[in-house]
Scaffold this motif. Sequence first.
Motif, PDB file in Angstrom:
ATOM      1  N   PHE A  26      58.694  11.026 106.448  1.00  0.00           N
ATOM      2  CA  PHE A  26      59.612  11.914 107.164  1.00  0.00           C
ATOM      3  C   PHE A  26      59.592  13.345 106.636  1.00  0.00           C
ATOM      4  CE2 PHE A  26      61.953  10.458 103.498  1.00  0.00           C
ATOM      5  CZ  PHE A  26      62.747  11.527 103.140  1.00  0.00           C
ATOM      6  N   LEU A  27      58.871  13.603 105.549  1.00  0.00           N
ATOM      7  CA  LEU A  27      58.971  14.898 104.876  1.00  0.00           C
ATOM      8  C   LEU A  27      58.312  16.077 105.598  1.00  0.00           C
ATOM      9  CD1 LEU A  27      58.441  14.025 101.097  1.00  0.00           C
ATOM     10  CD2 LEU A  27      60.576  14.555 102.273  1.00  0.00           C
ATOM     11  N   PRO A  28      57.101  15.949 106.153  1.00  0.00           N
ATOM     12  CA  PRO A  28      56.416  17.173 106.615  1.00  0.00           C
ATOM     13  C   PRO A  28      57.115  17.850 107.782  1.00  0.00           C
ATOM     14  CG  PRO A  28      54.861  15.369 106.340  1.00  0.00           C
ATOM     15  CD  PRO A  28      56.234  14.773 106.242  1.00  0.00           C
ATOM     16  N   PRO A  29      57.334  19.162 107.693  1.00  0.00           N
ATOM     17  CA  PRO A  29      57.766  19.934 108.856  1.00  0.00           C
ATOM     18  C   PRO A  29      56.624  20.022 109.869  1.00  0.00           C
ATOM     19  CG  PRO A  29      58.131  21.130 106.800  1.00  0.00           C
ATOM     20  CD  PRO A  29      57.226  19.981 106.497  1.00  0.00           C
ATOM     21  N   SER A  37      71.834  27.319 101.049  1.00  0.00           N
ATOM     22  CA  SER A  37      72.683  27.309 102.237  1.00  0.00           C
ATOM     23  C   SER A  37      73.477  26.017 102.343  1.00  0.00           C
ATOM     24  CB  SER A  37      71.828  27.499 103.490  1.00  0.00           C
ATOM     25  OG  SER A  37      70.859  26.473 103.588  1.00  0.00           O
ATOM     26  N   ASP A  38      74.543  26.067 103.125  1.00  0.00           N
ATOM     27  CA  ASP A  38      75.413  24.901 103.294  1.00  0.00           C
ATOM     28  C   ASP A  38      74.692  23.739 103.971  1.00  0.00           C
ATOM     29  OD1 ASP A  38      77.501  26.284 102.133  1.00  0.00           O
ATOM     30  OD2 ASP A  38      78.332  26.964 104.043  1.00  0.00           O
ATOM     31  N   ASN A  39      73.688  24.051 104.787  1.00  0.00           N
ATOM     32  CA  ASN A  39      72.957  22.985 105.489  1.00  0.00           C
ATOM     33  C   ASN A  39      71.746  22.499 104.709  1.00  0.00           C
ATOM     34  OD1 ASN A  39      71.380  25.263 105.794  1.00  0.00           O
ATOM     35  ND2 ASN A  39      70.724  24.762 107.877  1.00  0.00           N
ATOM     36  N   ASN A  40      71.719  22.807 103.398  1.00  0.00           N
ATOM     37  CA  ASN A  40      70.608  22.410 102.540  1.00  0.00           C
ATOM     38  C   ASN A  40      71.119  21.515 101.418  1.00  0.00           C
ATOM     39  OD1 ASN A  40      68.360  22.148 100.940  1.00  0.00           O
ATOM     40  ND2 ASN A  40      68.380  24.251 100.201  1.00  0.00           N
ATOM     41  N   PRO A  41      71.197  20.202 101.646  1.00  0.00           N
ATOM     42  CA  PRO A  41      71.703  19.295 100.606  1.00  0.00           C
ATOM     43  C   PRO A  41      70.726  19.058  99.469  1.00  0.00           C
ATOM     44  CG  PRO A  41      71.027  18.054 102.531  1.00  0.00           C
ATOM     45  CD  PRO A  41      70.900  19.497 102.908  1.00  0.00           C
ATOM     46  N   GLY A  93      60.198  19.098 101.916  1.00  0.00           N
ATOM     47  CA  GLY A  93      59.608  19.400 103.198  1.00  0.00           C
ATOM     48  C   GLY A  93      60.375  20.472 103.929  1.00  0.00           C
ATOM     49  N   ASP A  94      61.686  20.304 103.988  1.00  0.00           N
ATOM     50  CA  ASP A  94      62.569  21.248 104.651  1.00  0.00           C
ATOM     51  C   ASP A  94      63.982  21.007 104.122  1.00  0.00           C
ATOM     52  OD1 ASP A  94      63.292  23.276 106.432  1.00  0.00           O
ATOM     53  OD2 ASP A  94      61.956  22.513 107.985  1.00  0.00           O
ATOM     54  N   ALA A  95      64.935  21.791 104.628  1.00  0.00           N
ATOM     55  CA  ALA A  95      66.308  21.668 104.122  1.00  0.00           C
ATOM     56  C   ALA A  95      66.865  20.264 104.298  1.00  0.00           C
ATOM     57  CB  ALA A  95      67.209  22.686 104.820  1.00  0.00           C
TER      58      ALA A  95
END
Length: 502
Positions: free
Chosen positions: A470-473, A356-360, A394-396
């Motif tokens: 900062f990684l864990p959701p 997705s676009d919001n996933n760098p 962790g997340d996008a």
Amino acid sequence: MKLKILTAVIINILSTAGLSIAQQTPANIPGDFADPSIIRKGNSYYAIGTSSEWGPHFPIFKSNNGQQWEQTGFLFDTPPTWTVSSFWAPEYFFHHNTYYVYYTAKRKSDGVSCIGVATSAYPDRGFKDHGIVIEHGHESIDAFVYDDNGQLYITWKAYGLDKRPIEILGSKLSDDGLSLTGDPFTLLKDDQHMGIEGQSIIKKDKYYYLFYSAGACCGAACNYNVRVARALAITGPYLDDAANPVLSDGKDWKCPGHGTFVQDPKGNYRYIYHAYNRASNIFTGREAIIAALSWDAEQWPVFSHLPAAESRQPATSFHYDFAKTTQKIFWQWDFRNMQPVFKQANGKLYLSGKYSDNNPAGVALTLRPYSASYDISTAVWNNNTAAKGLIIYGDATAAVGIALSGDKVECWISKDGKRTVLKAAQITGKQLPVYLKMTVSPDFTCKMYWKQGATWNELTPDQQPYPIGFLPPWDRSPRPGINYLGNESDHAAFSFFEITYH
């Protein structure tokens, strides 16, 4: 009632009410495996747990002794058509020679959490989805099914998103297990606004015992615990145990909750629940633990645990050689933000796909970790402008990794919606493969390395361990794995992936 049987184990029963999680209690299924449910078929045991936003959905594990577990697959390799996200709290049930799994997911049409059901002749494969069983208000989660002398009942958490107290509701269930019959009734109401959920029921003598979880389930600020109430009828009214909570924090584990019971061949009950390891915190997610159940003089429940010496820890190293096409690798990915395309051929794993676009961070093909301290490594065998390498995802918008891109190796992070290269190094010509390694330490930092020859070169910024706290959701642990960021028409080629726990 529902029959769930686990291998008998030798346990010393405590004589006091209530239990803090013992200091040496080991995880029976280590790593991210929340809301566990277990059932037996013959001499084999099967456990299923929450997958949340990881695909495929609802991992299934198998054991031949109730202590050593290996993954066999997933409930759904592709999601049911009515679902969109939040795959939580699967619950096994066996009825009419059929295996049922009741599960929570958000409905695609409106994002409301509902309870669905799937069935199979087998406990770990071949499940057919039958769609939604319960849709109630703004949210229905945490199904539990009970057979009361031939009448099936299903219970669930309701009103968690409403401006009213949460309730544990129940309803009669049709004999085929696929639809409600009659009107819902209240088993327990959250008048104290603790937050109640994750219920299960057993009966002893004249009492029905309703075990439930209270508090915040997830994340570093959790305060989950297990409580119990009892009644003379399944419909209530239920009276709370004065000793509540009956399962709470200990030195090494915290926030226990959301469990169900199994019964061994001698009729002894075991309670399967999840908790956070204090050492690894949310980096390994909510892990599955087994406790034994006994009763005090007033017929209230008492929990105790297996001695640590009887635990069976997982292997410390896993090497996945992509030349071996018969090995089982249970990859997971963030299905909301990527569609990986991968195959093994010619001794390599080829990875590409959409994101997705919001996933760098791109496409991340990952595995659930057993601890928060490990090394991961791989070898990249092709060179193009795409980024190809290792990742802890962790997340996008929360990832870190090391990648080969063109003539450079890059250490990078994904944070606050953008990808940032922290440090880069020039490689020597087109010499392949390029080996990559990441070391993750118990203090939630990591280091990155690369080599083309015999010597590892560190690429960590300032040669200092890089913080990855900062990684864990909120509700799941970060996953280590391999990564691709580039055009869908191109790909990465890897010859192996290895994870070694410290």
